[in-house]
Design a protein around this motif. Structure first.
Motif, PDB file in Angstrom:
ATOM      1  N   GLY A 158       0.792  -1.230   0.000  1.00 53.61           N
ATOM      2  CA  GLY A 158       0.000   0.000   0.000  1.00 53.61           C
ATOM      3  C   GLY A 158       0.821   1.276   0.000  1.00 53.61           C
ATOM      4  O   GLY A 158       0.405   2.280   0.592  1.00 53.61           O
ATOM      5  N   ASP A 159       1.961   1.261  -0.680  1.00 52.78           N
ATOM      6  CA  ASP A 159       2.846   2.437  -0.699  1.00 52.78           C
ATOM      7  C   ASP A 159       2.339   3.453  -1.721  1.00 52.78           C
ATOM      8  O   ASP A 159       2.804   3.529  -2.853  1.00 52.78           O
ATOM      9  CB  ASP A 159       4.270   2.007  -1.029  1.00 52.78           C
ATOM     10  CG  ASP A 159       5.285   3.124  -0.848  1.00 52.78           C
ATOM     11  OD1 ASP A 159       4.867   4.298  -0.696  1.00 52.78           O
ATOM     12  OD2 ASP A 159       6.497   2.831  -0.865  1.00 52.78           O
ATOM     13  N   ALA A 160       1.375   4.253  -1.301  1.00 50.96           N
ATOM     14  CA  ALA A 160       0.752   5.213  -2.214  1.00 50.96           C
ATOM     15  C   ALA A 160       1.741   6.247  -2.724  1.00 50.96           C
ATOM     16  O   ALA A 160       1.614   6.738  -3.847  1.00 50.96           O
ATOM     17  CB  ALA A 160      -0.425   5.898  -1.518  1.00 50.96           C
ATOM     18  N   ALA A 161       2.740   6.593  -1.920  1.00 54.19           N
ATOM     19  CA  ALA A 161       3.739   7.573  -2.359  1.00 54.19           C
ATOM     20  C   ALA A 161       4.541   7.038  -3.542  1.00 54.19           C
ATOM     21  O   ALA A 161       4.833   7.771  -4.494  1.00 54.19           O
ATOM     22  CB  ALA A 161       4.665   7.934  -1.200  1.00 54.19           C
ATOM     23  N   ALA A 162       4.894   5.760  -3.490  1.00 62.32           N
ATOM     24  CA  ALA A 162       5.622   5.147  -4.605  1.00 62.32           C
ATOM     25  C   ALA A 162       4.748   5.080  -5.844  1.00 62.32           C
ATOM     26  O   ALA A 162       5.203   5.362  -6.960  1.00 62.32           O
ATOM     27  CB  ALA A 162       6.091   3.744  -4.218  1.00 62.32           C
ATOM     28  N   TRP A 163       3.480   4.717  -5.656  1.00 58.07           N
ATOM     29  CA  TRP A 163       2.572   4.676  -6.810  1.00 58.07           C
ATOM     30  C   TRP A 163       2.496   6.050  -7.465  1.00 58.07           C
ATOM     31  O   TRP A 163       2.601   6.175  -8.682  1.00 58.07           O
ATOM     32  CB  TRP A 163       1.163   4.255  -6.378  1.00 58.07           C
ATOM     33  CG  TRP A 163       1.077   2.936  -5.683  1.00 58.07           C
ATOM     34  CD1 TRP A 163       2.008   1.930  -5.688  1.00 58.07           C
ATOM     35  CD2 TRP A 163      -0.009   2.470  -4.870  1.00 58.07           C
ATOM     36  NE1 TRP A 163       1.566   0.875  -4.935  1.00 58.07           N
ATOM     37  CE2 TRP A 163       0.336   1.174  -4.411  1.00 58.07           C
ATOM     38  CE3 TRP A 163      -1.229   3.021  -4.503  1.00 58.07           C
ATOM     39  CZ2 TRP A 163      -0.511   0.430  -3.593  1.00 58.07           C
ATOM     40  CZ3 TRP A 163      -2.084   2.283  -3.690  1.00 58.07           C
ATOM     41  CH2 TRP A 163      -1.723   1.004  -3.237  1.00 58.07           C
ATOM     42  N   GLN A 164       2.303   7.073  -6.640  1.00 59.56           N
ATOM     43  CA  GLN A 164       2.127   8.423  -7.173  1.00 59.56           C
ATOM     44  C   GLN A 164       3.376   8.919  -7.855  1.00 59.56           C
ATOM     45  O   GLN A 164       3.310   9.606  -8.884  1.00 59.56           O
ATOM     46  CB  GLN A 164       1.726   9.394  -6.058  1.00 59.56           C
ATOM     47  CG  GLN A 164       1.160  10.706  -6.583  1.00 59.56           C
ATOM     48  CD  GLN A 164      -0.117  10.491  -7.378  1.00 59.56           C
ATOM     49  OE1 GLN A 164      -1.053   9.840  -6.916  1.00 59.56           O
ATOM     50  NE2 GLN A 164      -0.155  11.015  -8.605  1.00 59.56           N
ATOM     51  N   ARG A 165       4.542   8.573  -7.303  1.00 59.24           N
ATOM     52  CA  ARG A 165       5.798   9.001  -7.928  1.00 59.24           C
ATOM     53  C   ARG A 165       5.931   8.434  -9.332  1.00 59.24           C
ATOM     54  O   ARG A 165       6.340   9.135 -10.264  1.00 59.24           O
ATOM     55  CB  ARG A 165       6.986   8.571  -7.063  1.00 59.24           C
ATOM     56  CG  ARG A 165       8.334   9.034  -7.601  1.00 59.24           C
ATOM     57  CD  ARG A 165       9.468   8.554  -6.725  1.00 59.24           C
ATOM     58  NE  ARG A 165      10.763   8.783  -7.349  1.00 59.24           N
ATOM     59  CZ  ARG A 165      11.902   8.212  -6.965  1.00 59.24           C
ATOM     60  NH1 ARG A 165      11.901   7.387  -5.925  1.00 59.24           N
ATOM     61  NH2 ARG A 165      13.020   8.462  -7.601  1.00 59.24           N
ATOM     62  N   MET A 166       5.569   7.161  -9.499  1.00 63.56           N
ATOM     63  CA  MET A 166       5.652   6.550 -10.837  1.00 63.56           C
ATOM     64  C   MET A 166       4.643   7.167 -11.796  1.00 63.56           C
ATOM     65  O   MET A 166       4.959   7.433 -12.958  1.00 63.56           O
ATOM     66  CB  MET A 166       5.469   5.041 -10.728  1.00 63.56           C
ATOM     67  CG  MET A 166       6.672   4.333 -10.122  1.00 63.56           C
ATOM     68  SD  MET A 166       6.552   2.530 -10.142  1.00 63.56           S
ATOM     69  CE  MET A 166       5.477   2.232  -8.718  1.00 63.56           C
ATOM     70  N   ILE A 167       3.432   7.404 -11.319  1.00 60.17           N
ATOM     71  CA  ILE A 167       2.418   8.018 -12.175  1.00 60.17           C
ATOM     72  C   ILE A 167       2.830   9.435 -12.567  1.00 60.17           C
ATOM     73  O   ILE A 167       2.736   9.833 -13.736  1.00 60.17           O
ATOM     74  CB  ILE A 167       1.051   8.018 -11.461  1.00 60.17           C
ATOM     75  CG1 ILE A 167       0.534   6.583 -11.301  1.00 60.17           C
ATOM     76  CG2 ILE A 167       0.034   8.863 -12.230  1.00 60.17           C
ATOM     77  CD1 ILE A 167      -0.637   6.448 -10.348  1.00 60.17           C
ATOM     78  N   ASP A 168       3.316  10.205 -11.582  1.00 55.82           N
ATOM     79  CA  ASP A 168       3.700  11.598 -11.848  1.00 55.82           C
ATOM     80  C   ASP A 168       4.850  11.696 -12.840  1.00 55.82           C
ATOM     81  O   ASP A 168       4.885  12.607 -13.674  1.00 55.82           O
ATOM     82  CB  ASP A 168       4.096  12.290 -10.543  1.00 55.82           C
ATOM     83  CG  ASP A 168       2.910  12.625  -9.668  1.00 55.82           C
ATOM     84  OD1 ASP A 168       1.765  12.554 -10.165  1.00 55.82           O
ATOM     85  OD2 ASP A 168       3.121  12.955  -8.487  1.00 55.82           O
ATOM     86  N   THR A 169       5.803  10.776 -12.745  1.00 59.31           N
ATOM     87  CA  THR A 169       6.965  10.817 -13.632  1.00 59.31           C
ATOM     88  C   THR A 169       6.681  10.167 -14.973  1.00 59.31           C
ATOM     89  O   THR A 169       6.870  10.770 -16.037  1.00 59.31           O
ATOM     90  CB  THR A 169       8.166  10.117 -12.970  1.00 59.31           C
ATOM     91  OG1 THR A 169       8.442  10.713 -11.706  1.00 59.31           O
ATOM     92  CG2 THR A 169       9.405  10.226 -13.861  1.00 59.31           C
ATOM     93  N   ASN A 170       6.218   8.930 -14.943  1.00 53.98           N
ATOM     94  CA  ASN A 170       6.120   8.125 -16.163  1.00 53.98           C
ATOM     95  C   ASN A 170       4.965   8.519 -17.069  1.00 53.98           C
ATOM     96  O   ASN A 170       5.061   8.366 -18.299  1.00 53.98           O
ATOM     97  CB  ASN A 170       5.977   6.648 -15.800  1.00 53.98           C
ATOM     98  CG  ASN A 170       7.147   6.123 -14.988  1.00 53.98           C
ATOM     99  OD1 ASN A 170       8.140   6.809 -14.787  1.00 53.98           O
ATOM    100  ND2 ASN A 170       7.026   4.909 -14.500  1.00 53.98           N
ATOM    101  N   VAL A 171       3.877   9.011 -16.475  1.00 50.05           N
ATOM    102  CA  VAL A 171       2.699   9.358 -17.274  1.00 50.05           C
ATOM    103  C   VAL A 171       2.492  10.875 -17.316  1.00 50.05           C
ATOM    104  O   VAL A 171       2.562  11.491 -18.377  1.00 50.05           O
ATOM    105  CB  VAL A 171       1.432   8.654 -16.746  1.00 50.05           C
ATOM    106  CG1 VAL A 171       0.230   9.006 -17.623  1.00 50.05           C
ATOM    107  CG2 VAL A 171       1.635   7.144 -16.704  1.00 50.05           C
ATOM    108  N   SER A 172       2.254  11.476 -16.163  1.00 46.83           N
ATOM    109  CA  SER A 172       1.982  12.920 -16.149  1.00 46.83           C
ATOM    110  C   SER A 172       3.190  13.720 -16.632  1.00 46.83           C
ATOM    111  O   SER A 172       3.028  14.722 -17.338  1.00 46.83           O
ATOM    112  CB  SER A 172       1.577  13.363 -14.743  1.00 46.83           C
ATOM    113  OG  SER A 172       0.404  12.699 -14.323  1.00 46.83           O
TER     114      SER A 172
END
Length: 253
Positions: A104-118
């Motif tokens: 449940g590491d939401a910070a890691a999920w968000q970091r990947m989404i912010d970098t790789n997609v957004s």
């Protein structure tokens, strides 16, 4: 490998401080393109720009964070001020984190989404008008997105990373419907295991061990080998679009 039509082009490469981005920037500059190097680590970019210039190429180091809207806008302004309009964009910035859903590491999920997609979207938006204008003037215009074989395969503990790369692949396909009719080429590159700093993003010793075991059994591509394909694709005649390139070590299924 035969490279054509690169002299005089103006390129932006994200993730240029290391790995595939660095290798792409070096090869583009070697064949006559002016290259704007974008990444967060200014010292690494300055060193790379110096290396490219020492080899007779043209390079501009622009420290930028693709997860920050203002940073991308400022970087785009610096590139245009130094080099004018851009006709080639390579989105190579990315991060790979082992993030099991149960953890449940939401910070890691968000970091990947912010970098790789957004992050990819921010950079693409910043330079889309340049690409469309270049194509309208009869020049070659390219947008290259570095995705991953993970867009198609499943790897335990990397579900979110794989999902971000699937998004990049699908985004590339969809963008082709918007920009292809305007003569802007979209190339989606999906490498398998490749030597890069992505492994260094992983801190869990168990996950590192799993990845090392897979790499030991399969082997890796070099960043230069992937860059070779990217530069080949963007050096083709402007009516030829290598829309999707999947490249794997021979032993990777």
């Amino acid at each position: 490998m035969s490279y054509e039509n690169l002299a005089g082009r103006t390129a932006v490469v994200t993730g240029a401080a290391s790995g595939i981005g660095e290798a792409v920037a070096v090869l583009l500059a070697r064949h006559g393109a002016r290259v704007a190097l974008l990444a967060r680590r200014a010292e690494r970019l300055d060193a790379l720009a110096g290396k490219i210039r020492a080899d007779g190429g043209q390079a501009l180091a622009v420290a930028a964070d693709v997860t920050d809207e203002a940073s991308v806008a400022e970087a785009a302004g610096r590139v245009r001020e130094a080099y004018g309009a851009v006709d080639l964009v390579v989105n190579s910035a990315g991060v790979m984190l082992a993030a099991p859903i149960e953890a449940g590491d939401a910070a890691a999920w968000q970091r990947m989404i912010d970098t790789n997609v957004s992050g990819l979207l921010r950079v693409t938006r910043a330079f889309t008008a340049d690409l469309v204008d270049a194509a309208a003037e009869g020049r070659t215009a390219d947008l290259v997105n570095i995705s991953s074989i993970a867009a198609h395969l499943t790897f335990p503990n990397y579900a979110v990373y794989s999902a971000t790369k699937a998004a990049v692949t699908h985004l590339s396909q969809s963008l082709r419907t918007e920009l292809g009719p305007k003569d802007v080429r979209i190339t989606n590159v999906e490498p398998g295991f490749t030597e890069s700093e992505l492994r260094d993003h992983i801190t869990d010793p168990e996950r590192v061990g799993e990845l090392d075991a897979m790499v030991s059994a399969i082997g890796t591509l070099t960043s230069e080998e992937v860059a070779d394909l990217v530069v080949y694709a963007v050096s083709r005649s402007r009516h030829v679009n290598l829309r999707q390139v999947m490249v794997l070590p021979t032993r990777q299924a």
